[in-house]
Design an enzyme around this catalytic site. Sequence first.
Site, PDB file in Angstrom:
ATOM      1  N   GLU A  52      -7.691 -30.050  12.142  1.00 28.81           N
ATOM      2  CA  GLU A  52      -8.491 -28.847  11.886  1.00 28.81           C
ATOM      3  C   GLU A  52      -8.820 -28.200  13.218  1.00 28.81           C
ATOM      4  OE1 GLU A  52     -12.209 -29.348   9.739  1.00 28.81           O
ATOM      5  OE2 GLU A  52     -12.259 -27.178   9.396  1.00 28.81           O
ATOM      6  N   CYS A 246     -12.980 -27.464   6.384  1.00 27.90           N
ATOM      7  CA  CYS A 246     -13.756 -26.296   5.941  1.00 27.90           C
ATOM      8  C   CYS A 246     -13.134 -24.981   6.397  1.00 27.90           C
ATOM      9  CB  CYS A 246     -15.177 -26.386   6.473  1.00 27.90           C
ATOM     10  SG  CYS A 246     -16.138 -27.684   5.715  1.00 27.90           S
ATOM     11  N   GLU A 378     -12.857 -29.192   0.283  1.00 29.42           N
ATOM     12  CA  GLU A 378     -13.909 -30.138  -0.114  1.00 29.42           C
ATOM     13  C   GLU A 378     -14.739 -29.476  -1.212  1.00 29.42           C
ATOM     14  OE1 GLU A 378     -16.983 -30.807   2.933  1.00 29.42           O
ATOM     15  OE2 GLU A 378     -16.101 -32.792   3.147  1.00 29.42           O
TER      16      GLU A 378
HETATM   17  O1  AHR Z   1     -14.240 -32.868   9.622  1.00 25.24           O
HETATM   18  C1  AHR Z   1     -15.236 -31.906   9.719  1.00 25.24           C
HETATM   19  C2  AHR Z   1     -15.567 -31.288   8.373  1.00 25.24           C
HETATM   20  O2  AHR Z   1     -16.109 -32.242   7.528  1.00 25.24           O
HETATM   21  C3  AHR Z   1     -14.399 -30.755   7.596  1.00 25.24           C
HETATM   22  O3  AHR Z   1     -14.062 -29.480   7.984  1.00 25.24           O
HETATM   23  C4  AHR Z   1     -14.901 -30.754   6.203  1.00 25.24           C
HETATM   24  O4  AHR Z   1     -13.873 -30.859   5.255  1.00 25.24           O
HETATM   25  C5  AHR Z   1     -15.893 -31.875   6.182  1.00 25.24           C
HETATM   26  O5  AHR Z   1     -17.086 -31.473   5.639  1.00 25.24           O
END
Ligand code: AHR
Length: 686
Positions: A52, A246, A378
């Site tokens: 990410e 996210c 999520e």
């Molecule tokens: O890993 C950090 C965040 O944690 C991610 O973006 C999300 O999917 C989770 O809440």
Amino acid sequence: MKRVMQDACVIVLVSIVACSISLSAENGLQLVVRADQPGAKISPTMYGVFFEDINFGADGGLYAELVKNRSFEFPEAMMGWSEVKKGVAAGSLAILDQDPFNAVGPHYLRITATTPGEGYGVVNEGFSGMGVRKDENYLFSSFARGDKKAVLRVELVTTDGRVLAKANVKGLDTVWTKKAATLRPTATEAHARLQVLLETPEYVDLEMVSLFPRKTWKDRPNGLRADVVQWLADLKPGFMRFPGGCIVEGRYLSTRYQWKNTIGKPEERPLLVNRWNDEFKHRPAPDYFQTFGLGFYEYFLLCEDIGAEPLPILNCGMACQFNSNELVPLDQLDPYVQDALDLIEFANGPATSPWGAKRAEMGHPKPFNMKLLGVGNEQWGPQYIERYERFAKALKEKYPEIRLVSSAGPSPDDERYNFLWPRLRELKVDIVDEHCYANPDWFFDNANRYDKFDRNGPKVFMGEYAAQSVKTVSSDNRNDWRCALSEAAFMTGLERNADVVVMTSYAPLFGHEDRWQWRPNLIWFDNLTSYGTPSYYVQQLFSRNSGDVVLPVEVRSVPETVGAGFKPARAASKETPDGVTTSASSKQPGLYVTASRDEKADEIILKVVNSADQPASAAVQLKGTGRVASQGTMIVLAGRKLTDENSIAEPRKIAPVTSSFKGASGEFKHTFPPYSFTVLRLKTRD
Ligand code: AHR
């Protein structure tokens, strides 16, 4: 028959008589590996990575571009740039949008030098500076337009103005043309800056001002930082999930991740705010934007390079439920579903298909052979189920071979999780993505989480997990050895249950030492160097020593000979749980064990976590193998203190130590050091 055997073992353990005594009475512990009872196959995707763009993981991190705000499209268009006047120089800077280079990034910088002096122009600060190395080549480029007589001087300078490299750029035109120059610094510098100065009393317009190291991963232009990719390659990950997290959802639907905006020429990819820009008041990052220079095409290429199955995750019509919670009405979901269908064509379609042609145009006529796709990150609630169903219907109809990943929400055991799982079971989804951020005790205590899991339902993707030494999103969290050890203990349980758990990944992956928002992270870097955390080495040891098939292990104990407080773990697979006296836990430290067989190497792999502060001697029995070679391999990851960490200064304070293991046989004794994770690879010959 098996039941009878198990009952017998319980009696043995309780009364300490009969078959286990000869080995266990002396040493306290007995590990019996049932090589003759192979269990579940371990999926090749079992250990993967979660990528990410958080903590400057992409822009300012993996993506090797050194210039920040290269297109002047940040809302504060001069962010990252400042005026430079050398000697008596005078002039003006302006952000203009008349007759732009293209419509995607309409803003550009005009530098007008009225008195050039020793140079008038701008300096870019990079991402907390630019890391450059002595005698390596750096490629400057920019689309430029200006007076034909204009001469530009491009320099790499230190923070106190010392020039490390310079080059002239001439031959400008009054129409936009791409200009380039090579800079070769005379010294290594972690916080260099890039200056672009006019030496003549003219004007110049600049767009997409860029500086890349020539040495990128596989020497690709618009490439990735080679040292950072190497950490991923060294994990030998089974899959790579991207682009998050996210970030997929966005705080608002308007700022969600849209893969179609991330392909094509870099200058044609529109800039977007990064959702971690202002997420945490305690770690603001107002200069955090996504250029998408690292976009979906580059992610697919990276997966191919490192041998990982690509797992893209797409927005399913829901913005982050922790933020705006915006929803796309069901009757307006079609464009989102279409994005997913088009992505499959982009990845897998023939070069003659509309989206496959775009992939081919970018340089990859061959399909990427994507097999997995995530619907939403999520998400939770009935809103998710409704949207998932619509995606699944369309995707399965056209591409039944693609396995879909669905969400179990942000927590491993709350009401959102409990709502989602039964519905996902009813829908007979392929794979459910679980997220676990919890303290190390949770990980020790949940090593048995999947032992009693439904074997007939969807498979599990433990898609985001990491032990939090303080608590989730605390900036005091550390990547310490206790966290890593607890993850290793937990992972023995994931592996033992490989019939249910088919994919796992630690999260987040990267953190920039000076620019992070979230910790802990698996790999840290600054502008020049990078290091793996103890958690990284845990992941690596599991990934590189997974084996193909789980072997049951019975752990038997005579606790009083081991020492006060020491307890063995429930380590056997589900076939043999009764062969265990007590479970190790955060309160009762002990052994966590998993075993597997590597068919190709003809090896039994035993992984043992000793979470206690004292050595654990065990008698190891390999049952049902042929001859066992006396020499095997042992890899030990251990820390002296649970608070030990790796760092830029001490990158290998906790790192695996490999040695040859002598004295292996069908029965041998071994002592597992305190606070350690040991991998034994034992050659067998049938
Ligand atoms: O890993 C950090 C965040 O944690 C991610 O973006 C999300 O999917 C989770 O809440």
